[in-house]
Motif scaffolding. Structure first.
Motif, mmCIF file in Angstrom:
data_model
loop_
_atom_site.group_PDB
_atom_site.id
_atom_site.type_symbol
_atom_site.label_atom_id
_atom_site.label_comp_id
_atom_site.label_asym_id
_atom_site.label_seq_id
_atom_site.Cartn_x
_atom_site.Cartn_y
_atom_site.Cartn_z
ATOM 1 N N ALA A 189 0.812 -1.216 0.000
ATOM 2 C CA ALA A 189 0.000 0.000 0.000
ATOM 3 C C ALA A 189 0.847 1.269 0.000
ATOM 4 O O ALA A 189 0.521 2.242 -0.690
ATOM 5 C CB ALA A 189 -0.942 -0.002 1.195
ATOM 6 N N GLU A 190 1.936 1.267 0.774
ATOM 7 C CA GLU A 190 2.771 2.462 0.828
ATOM 8 C C GLU A 190 3.453 2.697 -0.516
ATOM 9 O O GLU A 190 3.577 3.838 -0.974
ATOM 10 C CB GLU A 190 3.806 2.337 1.940
ATOM 11 C CG GLU A 190 4.496 3.633 2.265
ATOM 12 C CD GLU A 190 5.119 3.654 3.658
ATOM 13 O OE1 GLU A 190 6.014 4.481 3.878
ATOM 14 O OE2 GLU A 190 4.697 2.858 4.510
ATOM 15 N N GLY A 191 3.866 1.623 -1.178
ATOM 16 C CA GLY A 191 4.431 1.758 -2.516
ATOM 17 C C GLY A 191 3.392 2.235 -3.518
ATOM 18 O O GLY A 191 3.691 3.020 -4.423
ATOM 19 N N ASP A 217 4.847 4.937 9.674
ATOM 20 C CA ASP A 217 4.669 4.742 8.244
ATOM 21 C C ASP A 217 3.180 4.891 7.948
ATOM 22 O O ASP A 217 2.397 5.231 8.843
ATOM 23 C CB ASP A 217 5.211 3.377 7.787
ATOM 24 C CG ASP A 217 4.381 2.208 8.293
ATOM 25 O OD1 ASP A 217 3.609 2.378 9.265
ATOM 26 O OD2 ASP A 217 4.497 1.111 7.719
ATOM 27 N N ASP A 218 2.762 4.651 6.699
ATOM 28 C CA ASP A 218 1.360 4.852 6.343
ATOM 29 C C ASP A 218 0.433 4.011 7.216
ATOM 30 O O ASP A 218 -0.609 4.483 7.679
ATOM 31 C CB ASP A 218 1.125 4.506 4.867
ATOM 32 C CG ASP A 218 1.589 5.599 3.928
ATOM 33 O OD1 ASP A 218 2.021 6.662 4.418
ATOM 34 O OD2 ASP A 218 1.532 5.393 2.696
ATOM 35 N N GLY A 219 0.811 2.721 7.430
ATOM 36 C CA GLY A 219 -0.024 1.845 8.234
ATOM 37 C C GLY A 219 -0.122 2.317 9.678
ATOM 38 O O GLY A 219 -1.206 2.364 10.262
ATOM 39 N N GLY A 234 -4.718 4.549 5.084
ATOM 40 C CA GLY A 234 -3.352 4.945 4.796
ATOM 41 C C GLY A 234 -3.138 5.249 3.325
ATOM 42 O O GLY A 234 -2.336 6.111 2.965
ATOM 43 N N TRP A 235 -3.882 4.533 2.473
ATOM 44 C CA TRP A 235 -3.759 4.722 1.018
ATOM 45 C C TRP A 235 -4.280 6.084 0.582
ATOM 46 O O TRP A 235 -3.778 6.679 -0.367
ATOM 47 C CB TRP A 235 -4.504 3.602 0.309
ATOM 48 C CG TRP A 235 -4.412 3.614 -1.181
ATOM 49 C CD1 TRP A 235 -3.320 3.312 -1.954
ATOM 50 C CD2 TRP A 235 -5.459 3.934 -2.100
ATOM 51 N NE1 TRP A 235 -3.626 3.424 -3.288
ATOM 52 C CE2 TRP A 235 -4.943 3.797 -3.407
ATOM 53 C CE3 TRP A 235 -6.795 4.308 -1.938
ATOM 54 C CZ2 TRP A 235 -5.709 4.035 -4.550
ATOM 55 C CZ3 TRP A 235 -7.561 4.536 -3.068
ATOM 56 C CH2 TRP A 235 -7.019 4.405 -4.358
ATOM 57 N N VAL A 236 -5.291 6.609 1.280
ATOM 58 C CA VAL A 236 -5.898 7.884 0.861
ATOM 59 C C VAL A 236 -5.406 9.070 1.680
ATOM 60 O O VAL A 236 -5.658 10.219 1.308
ATOM 61 C CB VAL A 236 -7.442 7.819 0.956
ATOM 62 C CG1 VAL A 236 -7.980 6.685 0.121
ATOM 63 C CG2 VAL A 236 -7.912 7.694 2.404
ATOM 64 N N ALA A 237 -4.710 8.808 2.797
ATOM 65 C CA ALA A 237 -4.449 9.855 3.788
ATOM 66 C C ALA A 237 -3.783 11.098 3.213
ATOM 67 O O ALA A 237 -4.116 12.215 3.607
ATOM 68 C CB ALA A 237 -3.592 9.288 4.923
#
Length: 439
Positions: A126-128, A202-204, A152-155
């Motif tokens: 997801a972060e990639g 991280d994003d998560g 996290g994908w849209v943040a």
């Protein structure tokens, strides 16, 4: 990056002349031996190109450990190509290692889009996916991702759930659902309801620690008091401050989002400090068999979210295999215990190939994009539904809660038992939550 021996490294002109000479000789040899009417390969418009970005190395390498198996399996399954709207296409899957780095993700995303010209990009990280999503949208390349909470994908992308994004899509569960799942799990044991949290930066981790949509509101709504130690940097190797706060507050439950190395360090330091909680439920850092084996005797009883297990009652839309059959095939081929991303890697390929088929023309990016947007697909991880989702471009999947317990039999030391299914009752329970045991 891979390092390749190059005897002509100091003489680039010579290297280029040698390459061109060899290429010309090879072309001449092929032309001389080719039979009339025989084609060595299909033309570009008859070959579907699927870009696949995955963390094969770096801090999230565990998430990509089963990916090559999934891709090789699908390559063999599609070795004779696929037929779409009466036309036969070869399928080429181009794998790129993003090395668990957003900057590397952007680099390989550029390489794919500019050099390989894929018809669709699949990202199991997801972060990639977030790192290259704006590029894919700008270039008009359909992209589907999974592997991290949708928040996290849209943040960082100015997301409007009613408008979505032009060409990028994501399917996964949400951090809010995970928080509710954890709290429901803990209700099965008597505790003082004090939860100490720690999150990787991280994003998560940012999605799960979000005070409005992450763990905190879910825990508090269920009656749990949260002792929050905030985000820690990915290179952290000292958790003494967090442990001291947990001990001082009388914490009996530890929760959060870490990676395997963080958890092993934290837990070893906790044991040395005499900190003995009743429950430890960690996202990401306890997903894998290696996560538990790294903890030795202290691994027994650790709990985590369950994205997917062989007991999921779903089948592959691509091959017709059950979750159990896919897990068994992986173990037979590799000798390793199944891992949770195995199911999502397979589902990601299911979604990508289904979109290409449903488009009617896989070389038309808009048609592929529209096929994703209207997709409702039963996969090996459950239903992936973009069409009816209230969140545009997001297909929300669901999870259960699991606990690592000593295996009853077999070659592997621990099994991940499903011990809570409040968020996904379709998945049967296979055990009950037990308190951590300290030898």
């Amino acid at each position: 990056m891979d390092k390749t021996l190059d005897l002509h490294a100091e003489h680039p002109d010579l290297r280029r002349r040698d390459f061109l000479k060899s290429a010309a000789q090879l072309t001449a040899a092929v032309s001389a031996t080719a039979l009339p009417g025989f084609s060595m390969a299909r033309s570009p418009d008859q070959t579907i190109k699927i870009g696949f970005i995955v963390p094969l190395s770096g801090i999230r390498a565990s998430f990509g450990a089963s990916t090559n198996f999934s891709i090789d399996f699908v390559r063999k399954y599609l070795k004779d190509g696929i037929e779409i709207a009466g036309k036969k296409y070869d399928v080429e899957i181009i794998v790129k290692d993003n090395q668990s780095s957003p900057s590397r993700s952007l680099q390989v995303g550029n390489e794919l889009i500019l050099n390989d010209k894929p018809d669709i990009i699949l990202v199991s990280d997801a972060e990639g996916a977030t790192a290259i999503a704006n590029l894919a949208d700008a270039r008009g390349i359909p992209q589907v991702s999974c592997g991290g909470p949708w928040q996290g994908w849209v943040a960082q992308r100015h997301y409007d759930p009613k408008k979505g994004f032009p060409f990028t899509f994501h399917f996964f569960w949400g951090a809010d659902e995970l928080g509710r799942t954890y709290a429901s799990l803990w209700d099965n044991l008597p505790t003082n309801k004090k939860v100490g949290t720690l999150y990787a930066d991280d994003d998560g981790g940012r999605a799960m620690s979000d005070p409005q949509h992450g763990f905190p509101p879910a825990f508090k709504a269920a009656g749990y008091e949260v002792i929050d130690t905030g985000l820690f940097q990915l290179n952290t190797d000292d958790f003494s401050t967090q442990i001291a706060r947990f001990k001082a507050a009388g914490v009996e439950i530890v929760a959060g989002h870490t990676f395997e190395n963080h958890l092993a360090t934290f837990w070893n330091q906790a044991m040395q400090a005499g900190f003995r909680p009743k429950i430890c439920t960690i996202a990401a850092g306890l997903l894998f068999p290696t996560s538990v084996s790294n903890l030795g005797s202290h691994g027994n009883g650790m709990s985590t979210e369950v994205w997917w297990t062989p007991t999921f009652p779903f089948k592959s839309s691509l091959t017709g295999q059950s979750a159990q059959q896919i897990a068994d095939a992986y173990t037979a081929a590799t000798g390793n215990q199944w891992t949770q991303p195995l199911g999502y890697d397979h589902a990601l390929l299911e979604v990508g190939i289904a979109a290409l088929k449903a488009s009617g023309n896989p070389k038309n990016a808009t048609a592929v994009r529209d096929a994703i947007a209207r997709m409702t697909l039963d996969t090996v991880v459950g239903k992936v539904d973009f069409q009816h989702s209230p969140l545009k471009n997001i297909g929300v999947t669901h999870i259960v809660a699991g606990q690592w317990q000593k295996a009853d039999a077999g070659k592997f030391k621990f099994d991940l038992k499903v011990v809570g299914n409040s968020s996904n009752p379709a998945v049967p329970l296979s055990g009950k939550l037990e308190p951590l045991a300290f030898g």
